[in-house]
Design an enzyme around this catalytic site. Structure first.
Site, PDB file in Angstrom:
ATOM      1  N   THR A   1      38.906  36.360  44.847  1.00  0.00           N
ATOM      2  CA  THR A   1      38.757  36.468  46.283  1.00  0.00           C
ATOM      3  C   THR A   1      39.267  37.839  46.696  1.00  0.00           C
ATOM      4  O   THR A   1      40.043  38.463  45.981  1.00  0.00           O
ATOM      5  CB  THR A   1      39.533  35.354  47.012  1.00  0.00           C
ATOM      6  OG1 THR A   1      40.401  35.944  47.974  1.00  0.00           O
ATOM      7  CG2 THR A   1      40.362  34.566  46.075  1.00  0.00           C
ATOM      8  N   LYS A   2      38.763  38.307  47.826  1.00  0.00           N
ATOM      9  CA  LYS A   2      39.084  39.673  48.230  1.00  0.00           C
ATOM     10  C   LYS A   2      40.558  39.841  48.532  1.00  0.00           C
ATOM     11  O   LYS A   2      41.175  40.808  48.149  1.00  0.00           O
ATOM     12  CB  LYS A   2      38.238  40.061  49.446  1.00  0.00           C
ATOM     13  CG  LYS A   2      38.453  41.492  49.945  1.00  0.00           C
ATOM     14  CD  LYS A   2      37.996  42.511  48.917  1.00  0.00           C
ATOM     15  CE  LYS A   2      38.453  43.922  49.240  1.00  0.00           C
ATOM     16  NZ  LYS A   2      38.423  44.792  48.074  1.00  0.00           N
ATOM     17  N   SER A   3      41.100  38.917  49.242  1.00  0.00           N
ATOM     18  CA  SER A   3      42.488  39.097  49.668  1.00  0.00           C
ATOM     19  C   SER A   3      43.198  37.775  49.398  1.00  0.00           C
ATOM     20  O   SER A   3      42.770  36.730  49.871  1.00  0.00           O
ATOM     21  CB  SER A   3      42.481  39.502  51.139  1.00  0.00           C
ATOM     22  OG  SER A   3      43.491  38.879  51.856  1.00  0.00           O
TER      23      SER A   3
END
Lengths: 612, 612
Positions: free
Chosen positions: B606-608
Site C-alpha cells: 500500500t502507498k502509505s
C-alpha cells in the site's frame, strides 16, 4: 582465507608444505599449490580443489627438494582455477612467489611492467608482485633482499609473501599487514601464516614484525631489513600455544559439535565473572576502565558478519540497562569514513578470530581518534586482543565450523555481562533485580540443553522446507539481530537466499515477496512486542506465507496461526536472543544437510576474513 | 498542481464537483473549496485538508443548486488555510471565481483597484482577478462575457479560470496558458483542468483553445469569444483517451512518469532554499531552530522503508559535513524500546505521506522525552507535519506509484541541504567549498536527465536478467543505502528476492550465495573506496557472479571486469547517492515490466502504511 608456507632446510620440503596446508584447511580455500626447487629447477603442482585430491593425483611421485613454498587460496582476484593458483613465477623464470592479501595498486604497477615488455599469464595481483620485484632487481642491479625491500615500498596493500630464487639457496619473507611466523629449528626454517603448521616441528619461533623483510638460508645467519632499509635483529621466542587435537567428537560436522558445545561454553564464558547469590558481575576489562566506561559519551561497536549481529544485541542490552547511547558500525564501512569519535567514546571491537582485517583497520582509526579500545575476541593472543586497551575473551574454545555458532552465543554472554556491570555501576539495577537477572543467566545453559533436545523436531521441519529457494526471518527488539543471524546461517551453509528483517518493517516493502512458496521464520519468544508480532504473523498468513515460529513453551495464540512452532523455555526478555538463536542454528544446519551441502566448508567462505 | 472544475446543467452541481475533486486527487492537494448557487445566493465550503474530511463535515447537508465551481489546491510554498482557499468573491458579492495559475501583474492591478475603493480580504492574486473583472464590467457597463474578454487582455500570466454570477444562470471559462476542457452532455456542461473528471460523464468534449473565453448556459447556445474579440465556433470532439493515460501523461506507468519527473522535483525541492552564486543555503525550519540543532547532542532519525534509506544517506551527510552524531532507527523498533533520547536530542521523522503510523508513534515517544521534532514530509498538512516543531516539505508533487522514487530523491535533497546548512553554521565549510557544492547541486537535475537517457540501455540489461530469482546489491559509504534502496525497489515491484549489503560485508557470509546465476548490482560511482570496490567486484567475478556496475563516465577499470556497466555523470562524493539511485529505479522498473508485473499496484503493498 589464504595461507602461505615456506620451508628451507636439510630435510625434504614437500611433506612439511603438505602438513602446513593441512593445518590451514580450517581456514577454507578453493585451490592449493606448491613449488619446490630441485637441481636448480622449479617443480610446481597446482590444484583447484581440495588438498586430498592433489595428494591423490601425485600418489608416490612427490616432488623432491630442500626448498619449497606453498599456498592455499581463497580467491580474491580471478576465478579459482589452476592457472590462477600460486606459486607464480617471474618472467625470467628465476623467481617464484606465494602471497596472501591484496595489492591495491596492482593495476598501475602492471601497466608499467607491460610498458617494460613484461608478459602476464594470469589475472592475479600476485603475478604483478613477483615481476615488480624482478623489475626492481634488474633495474637497480640489486641483490634479492634489497630488491624486495625497495619494491615493497612501492606496493600498496595489506599482505604477506614468500619468495624463492631457483638459483639461490635462500628464502625471503615479507610481512606488511598480514601476520607471518617463522619456526626456527637447528636444521630448518619454516615460515607460515600462523603457528599452526609449526607446532609439531619446533617450539622456537620468530613473530615477524610489521614491514620486515627476512632472508633465511640454511646454515647462514638470518638477515632482517625493514622497509625503511634498517637492519634489525630477530627475536626468537618459545611457542607456547599447544595445538589441540581437533576431532569431531562423534558429531557429523564441526558445526553441529559446536552447536552442542554451547551450554558448556556459555558457562565457561560467565564463570568467575559473576555470582548470582552474591549479586556481583565483574569483567576485568570493564572494571579496569570503569570510570572511562561510566562516563562514555557513546559506545561504538565495530564488527563484521556474525559478530556484527552480536553487536546489535549488545546495543540493545547496553542502551536498555546501562542507558549509554550505542552505535553499531560495520567495521568495513567505519574505516572508510571520517567517523565522529573522540577520547570520550569507547570503541568495542568484536571478532572471533581477532584477526578480521576490516575490524583491525577500524580499531586503528578509533585509536588515532583517542577512543578507548575494548576487544571481545575468542582467540587468545590475537592481533585485536593485542591492539586493545582492555577486553574480554569469549571462552568458546576453538571454533572450526565456518558458520559461527558458539562464538556468537559467548559474545552475547560477554555483552550481557558488560551491560549488567555498567548498569550496576550506574545504579540502574536494584540488588534484587541484579541477583534475579544473574540467577536467570545461570539457568540459560540448562535451557539451551533443553532446546538441543528439540533437534529431531527441527530436523523434520528442515526436511519440509529444505528445497525452498528463499526464506525470510523476522524478529523484533533484541531478537531482530537473531533474525539476521538465523538468515546468515542459512545463507552461509545452504546457499538459500535468506534475509532478516525487523518484523514491523516487512510491510514497508519485503511483504511483496510473500506468497505460498515463502517460508517465514519468526522469532517470537520476547514478550514486549508479543501482540505486534502476532499481527505480523497474521499479515504473513494472509498472504499465504508459511510460518515457522520460535515461541515460549505453552504459547497458544501463535500455535493457532503458525504452520510450525518450536517451543523453547521462557526466560527474561534480555536473554531472549541467547536462547532463540539456538533453534535457528539447528534449522540452518539441518536444511544444509538435507540439501547435501558441505556444512563445515561452505563454498566461497573462509573462517577468518584477514583480507579487507 | 491545482485543479479547477465547474458545472452547469439540469442536475445537482455538488456531486459532480466532488467527483471531479476526487479525480484530481492523484495530483495531490492540501485544501479544497466549492461554491454553488441556490436561490440566487452563493453557498461556499472550504477545507484545509483532505476531501473526505470535507465530506464528513458536511454529512447529509450537501449544498443544493444546478451551478457550481470547485478548486483543489496544492501548496508548494506557503501555508494552506481556509482563508486562502478558492472560490473567491468580488466586492459586490455577485461574482465568484476558481483559478489555476499565476497572475504576474496582480500587484499593479490591485493598486488601481484599491484606489477605486476595492477592499481585499486575502493576499491572493485570485481575489484581484475577480475584482478586476467586476471593475471592468461596471466601468464599461458590459455583459460578463465582454467584461472578461476586456479584463483578460490586461492580465499578464499563465492561468485558467471559471467565473459564475449569482444573478445569472451561466458559467464563464477562460484558458490562457493552462488547459481547460469542457464536457458536453445534453443536460449539462462540465469544465475542468483536464478530462479526468469528465470521462465518466460524457464522451463529447471541447478542448478550449488558447485565449478563448466561453459562456456556457443550460439550454442556450455556447458563446465563444477570443481575447481579440473575435467570435468563434466551438469544436466538439470525441474523448478518446482513457482516464489512466491522461493521468500518466503518456507514460506506461505512474512509477515511470515519476522517475522522469525527478529532475524537475529536485529543482522544486532546492529552489528558493539555496543560492549557489551567493553561497547560502536556508531551510526555514533549520533556521528557526538553529541554536537547538547546532547544539544537538545527537540527531536521531526515525523512518520506515524507503524513507529509512533516505535517513541512512542523511546520517552519512550530516556526520560527514556537520559532525553531529546521528543514529538511524527503524520507527517501528524505536517505539517499542525505552530509547535514550532527551531534550538535547533532535528527532527527525521522514515520511512521504506524513501519515506512516509507526513513524507517528515514534514521534510521540520522542516528544514525551522532550526532543525537538523535525518533520520531512511530502504531503502538506499531513499528521506528521502538524506534529513537528519544525520541518521541511519535499516538493515532489503527488506520488502515485507505490514504489517510491521521486519522494526518495527529494528527501535526499532536503537532507543534503540540512547537512550543508548545519555545516555552514558550524563553520565547517569555507565559502568556496559551500559555493562549489551548491553549484554542483544545481547541476544534478541535468545529470539526472542524462541518466534518464540511458533508459534503453538499462531496459536491455533488465531483459537479460529479468528471470533471475535473486539479486544482490552492493554499495559502500553513502551509496550503501542506495544498494538497499535498489534492492527494495526490485523486491517491491518484481517480487525478486533482492538484498542490499555494504560491499565489504559480503565476504562475511553472503558471498556463499554467489554463483553463475546470481546477478550482483554494484554501486561504484563514489570515489572514496573505489579500489576497494574493485576488489569486491573481483571477488564476485572470481565466483562467476554476474556484475552490473554503476560507474562514472569514462571508467575503464571496472568496465574491464564487470559484465555490464551503466556509466553516469560524475559528481561530488556527497551527491553520489542522489544520482546513482536513478539507474537502479529504472532497472527495477524494467525488470518488473519484463516480468509482466503490475508495477503501479504491486501485490501486498500500500502507498502509505497507516497501520502499525
Amino acid at each position: 582465507m589464504s595461507g602461505i608456507i615456506g620451508y628451507i632446510g636439510k630435510g625434504e620440503a614437500f611433506p612439511v608444505l603438505l602438513h602446513g596446508l593441512n593445518r590451514f584447511e580450517f581456514r577454507g580455500y578453493d585451490s592449493v599449490g606448491t613449488g619446490t626447487i630441485s637441481n636448480g629447477e622449479f617443480e610446481f603442482h597446482k590444484h583447484a580443489g581440495k588438498l586430498k585430491d592433489l595428494k591423490e593425483k601425485l600418489g608416490d611421485n612427490t616432488p623432491k627438494g630442500h626448498i619449497g613454498i606453498a599456498h592455499s587460496r581463497w580467491a580474491t582476484h580471478g576465478i579459482s582455477n589452476e592457472l590462477n593458483s600460486h606459486p607464480h613465477v617471474s618472467n625470467s623464470g628465476k623467481l617464484a612467489i606465494v602471497h596472501k592479501g591484496i595489492v591495491e595498486n596492482y593495476a598501475s604497477l602492471k601497466e608499467k611492467l607491460v610498458e617494460e615488455g613484461y608478459k602476464f599469464h594470469t589475472e592475479t595481483d600476485t603475478e604483478v608482485l613477483i615481476n615488480w620485484i624482478e623489475h626492481i632487481q634488474k633495474e637497480g642491479d640489486l641483490n634479492l633482499l634489497e630488491a624486495i625491500q625497495v619494491a615493497m615500498n612501492q606496493v600498496v596493500g595489506a599482505y604477506s609473501l614468500i619468495v624463492i630464487d631457483k638459483e639461490e639457496n635462500a628464502m625471503y619473507a615479507v610481512r606488511k599487514g598480514a601476520q607471518l611466523v617463522i619456526g626456527v629449528d637447528k636444521d630448518a626454517y619454516v615460515v607460515a601464516t600462523d603457528s599452526a603448521p609449526l607446532s609439531t616441528l619446533t617450539d622456537e619461533v620468530i613473530y615477524m614484525e610489521e614491514k620486515d623483510v627476512y632472508r633465511l638460508a640454511h646454515g647462514e645467519e638470518i638477515k632482517v631489513l625493514n622497509l625503511d632499509n634498517i637492519t634489525k635483529t630477530p627475536i626468537i621466542e618459545k611457542l607456547e600455544e599447544a595445538l589441540e587435537t581437533i576431532e569431531k567428537d562423534g558429531y557429523d560436522h564441526f558445526m553441529l559439535k559446536e552447536i552442542y558445545e554451547q551450554p558448556q561454553m556459555i558457562i565457561d564464558s560467565f564463570r568467575g565473572r559473576m555470582n548470582a547469590s552474591e549479586g556481583w558481575v565483574r569483567l576485568g576489562g570493564v572494571n579496569e576502565y570503569r570510570n572511562k566506561l561510566n562516563k562514555a559519551k557513546r559506545i561504538i561497536f565495530g564488527a563484521c558478519g556474525t559478530s556484527w549481529h552480536a553487536a546489535l544485541v549488545g546495543e540493545y542490552l547496553i542502551e536498555e540497562l546501562a542507558r549509554i547511547p550505542v552505535e553499531v558500525e560495520y567495521a568495513s564501512e567505519f574505516r572508510y569514513r571520517n567517523p565522529i569519535i573522540d577520547g570520550d567514546d569507547v570503541f568495542v571491537a568484536i571478532s572471533q578470530s581477532g584477526e578480521t582485517a576490516d575490524t583491525i583497520a577500524a580499531i586503528e582509526l578509533a585509536k588515532e581518534n583517542q577512543a578507548l579500545i575494548y576487544g571481545i575476541c575468542n582467540s587468545v593472543g590475537s592481533t585485536i586482543s593485542k591492539m586493545s586497551h582492555a577486553g574480554s575473551y569469549t571462552h568458546a574454545g576453538q571454533e572450526i565450523g565456518i558458520a559461527s555458532t558458539k562464538a556468537f552465543t559467548t559474545q552475547v554472554v560477554i555483552l550481557t555481562l558488560m551491560a549488567l556491570q555498567l548498569a550496576d555501576y550506574k545504579g540502574n539495577l536494584s540488588k534484587t533485580q541484579l541477583n534475579a537477572t544473574l540467577f536467570e543467566l545461570e539457568q540459560i545453559p540448562e535451557k539451551v540443553r533443553k532446546i538441543l533436545k528439540l533437534d529431531d523436531e527441527i530436523k523434520a521441519i528442515a526436511k519440509e522446507y529444505h528445497q525452498a529457494n528463499n526464506f525470510l526471518f523476522l524478529g523484533r527488539g533484541a531478537c531482530y539481530p537473531i533474525a539476521l543471524e538465523g538468515a546468515l546461517k542459512l545463507k552461509e551453509i545452504s546457499y538459500i537466499h535468506a534475509e532478516g528483517y525487523p518484523a514491523a518493517e516487512m510491510k514497508h516493502g519485503p511483504i511483496a515477496l510473500i506468497d505460498e512458496n515463502m517460508p517465514v521464520v519468526v522469532v517470537a519468544n520476547n514478550d514486549s512486542a508479543y501482540e505486534k508480532i502476532v499481527s505480523n504473523i497474521q499479515e504473513v498468513k494472509a498472504r499465504k506465507g508459511k510460518v515457522i515460529a520460535i515461541v515460549n513453551e505453552g504459547d497458544t495464540v501463535i500455535k493457532g496461526i503458525a504452520d510450525h512452532v518450536i517451543e523453547i523455555p521462557a526466560t527474561l526478555e534480555i536473554f531472549a536472543p541467547l536462547v532463540s538463536v539456538v533453534p535457528l542454528q539447528l534449522l540452518a544446519y539441518h536444511i544444509a544437510v538435507w540439501r547435501g551441502a558441505d556444512v563445515d566448508n561452505p563454498r566461497n567462505l573462509t573462517k577468518s576474513v584477514t583480507v579487507e
